[in-house]
Design a protein around this motif. Structure first.
Motif, PDB file in Angstrom:
ATOM      1  N   GLY A 180       0.807  -1.139   0.007  1.00  0.00           N
ATOM      2  CA  GLY A 180       0.030  -0.148  -0.025  1.00  0.00           C
ATOM      3  C   GLY A 180       0.724   1.146  -0.117  1.00  0.00           C
ATOM      4  O   GLY A 180       0.439   2.312  -0.664  1.00  0.00           O
ATOM      5  N   LEU A 181       1.913   1.333   0.573  1.00  0.00           N
ATOM      6  CA  LEU A 181       2.924   2.283   1.000  1.00  0.00           C
ATOM      7  C   LEU A 181       3.640   2.622  -0.690  1.00  0.00           C
ATOM      8  O   LEU A 181       3.689   3.830  -0.933  1.00  0.00           O
ATOM      9  CB  LEU A 181       3.794   2.109   1.769  1.00  0.00           C
ATOM     10  N   VAL A 182       3.915   1.460  -1.201  1.00  0.00           N
ATOM     11  CA  VAL A 182       4.836   1.590  -2.444  1.00  0.00           C
ATOM     12  C   VAL A 182       3.837   2.211  -3.477  1.00  0.00           C
ATOM     13  O   VAL A 182       4.224   2.953  -4.439  1.00  0.00           O
ATOM     14  CB  VAL A 182       5.328   0.266  -2.734  1.00  0.00           C
ATOM     15  N   THR A 183       2.501   1.681  -3.758  1.00  0.00           N
ATOM     16  CA  THR A 183       1.835   2.083  -4.607  1.00  0.00           C
ATOM     17  C   THR A 183       0.992   3.245  -4.218  1.00  0.00           C
ATOM     18  O   THR A 183       0.179   3.945  -5.343  1.00  0.00           O
ATOM     19  CB  THR A 183       0.582   0.720  -4.831  1.00  0.00           C
ATOM     20  N   GLY A 184       1.308   3.935  -3.371  1.00  0.00           N
ATOM     21  CA  GLY A 184       0.462   5.098  -2.772  1.00  0.00           C
ATOM     22  C   GLY A 184      -1.032   5.008  -2.358  1.00  0.00           C
ATOM     23  O   GLY A 184      -1.401   6.007  -2.117  1.00  0.00           O
ATOM     24  N   LYS A 185      -1.416   3.986  -2.233  1.00  0.00           N
ATOM     25  CA  LYS A 185      -2.645   3.704  -1.788  1.00  0.00           C
ATOM     26  C   LYS A 185      -2.870   3.885  -0.222  1.00  0.00           C
ATOM     27  O   LYS A 185      -3.999   4.209   0.341  1.00  0.00           O
ATOM     28  CB  LYS A 185      -3.264   2.256  -1.980  1.00  0.00           C
ATOM     29  N   VAL A 186      -1.823   3.913   0.467  1.00  0.00           N
ATOM     30  CA  VAL A 186      -1.893   3.986   1.789  1.00  0.00           C
ATOM     31  C   VAL A 186      -0.764   5.137   2.208  1.00  0.00           C
ATOM     32  O   VAL A 186       0.148   5.211   1.640  1.00  0.00           O
ATOM     33  CB  VAL A 186      -1.305   2.791   2.582  1.00  0.00           C
TER      34      VAL A 186
END
Length: 238
Positions: A180-186
């Motif tokens: 989630g952090l890498v993809t920007g969702k979180v």
């Protein structure tokens, strides 16, 4: 300064001692020479080393307050000094008024004739006068004797949500958080937790975040913003 010979027990508190010093120096309550009053009070408190702490503690606390006030008074044009001075003056005026009223009331009470008599002897009657429904008395008796009806055993259906609940591993939530952090969702810590999520998922997510922070893989800012720490990280052992 004239030496004073008295005990703190003679005063009802630090305000009583301050009021005594005001009267002894014939000061006007509305125009107190505050620096002289502070010096005299602290000089008295410095001689109290042999007094019991439970008696002298409140007097020492007032001394500390007065020393702080004096430090402000020595500064030119200190608004804080003026505020503290007005506050102390107001307290002394109010205390003086209350003490005067208390003295008047004490004089009035001493001049009032009070007659009392011995308490009357009452014959005790232990007979229980109330009336209750027979079923209530029966329930009370069974409860007293330990024969109250036991609660029904819980059914298997009540345990089913606990037994059939899916198990969520910490490792799977570690992957979920990093993805989630890498993809920007979180971006925020609270976005990792959903009210609709199961208890197992919530606990596993929380433990996963702790493990990632401990390992130095992610950081949490004061505003709950999460960030992935790039580059090689060193695992920190507890």
């Amino acid at each position: 300064m004239e030496s004073l010979t008295f005990k703190l027990e003679e005063f009802e508190g630090p305000l009583d001692l301050l009021l005594y010093l005001v009267g002894k120096n014939k000061m006007d309550l509305h125009e107190i020479a505050i620096l002289d009053l502070i010096d005299q009070y602290t000089a008295v408190i410095n001689t109290l080393a042999d007094h019991r702490l439970d008696v002298a503690s409140e007097f020492i606390e007032m001394a500390a307050r007065l020393v702080q006030m004096k430090s402000y008074l020595l500064l030119p044009r200190s608004e804080e000094a003026e505020r503290l001075k007005q506050e102390l003056t107001g307290q002394l005026i109010e205390y003086s008024a209350c003490k005067e009223i208390a003295a008047r009331m004490g004089t009035m009470a001493a001049a009032t004739f009070t007659a009392v008599r011995k308490p009357m002897e009452v014959e005790l009657d232990n007979t229980y006068q109330l009336r209750h429904d027979a079923s209530l008395l029966q329930q009370a008796w069974f409860g007293l004797m330990g024969r109250s009806r036991r609660k029904a055993a819980p059914s298997a259906e009540r345990f089913e949500p606990l037994v059939t609940a899916p198990f969520v591993s910490v490792a799977s939530r570690v992957v979920h958080v990093l993805r989630g952090l890498v993809t920007g969702k979180v971006r925020q810590l609270r976005s990792l937790f959903s009210p609709a999520g199961s208890r197992s998922e919530t606990v596993a997510t929380f433990l996963a975040v702790l493990e990632l922070v401990r390992a130095g893989r992610i950081t949490i800012a004061d505003d709950e913003t999460l960030a992935v720490r790039r580059g090689k990280t060193t695992h920190r052992e507890e």
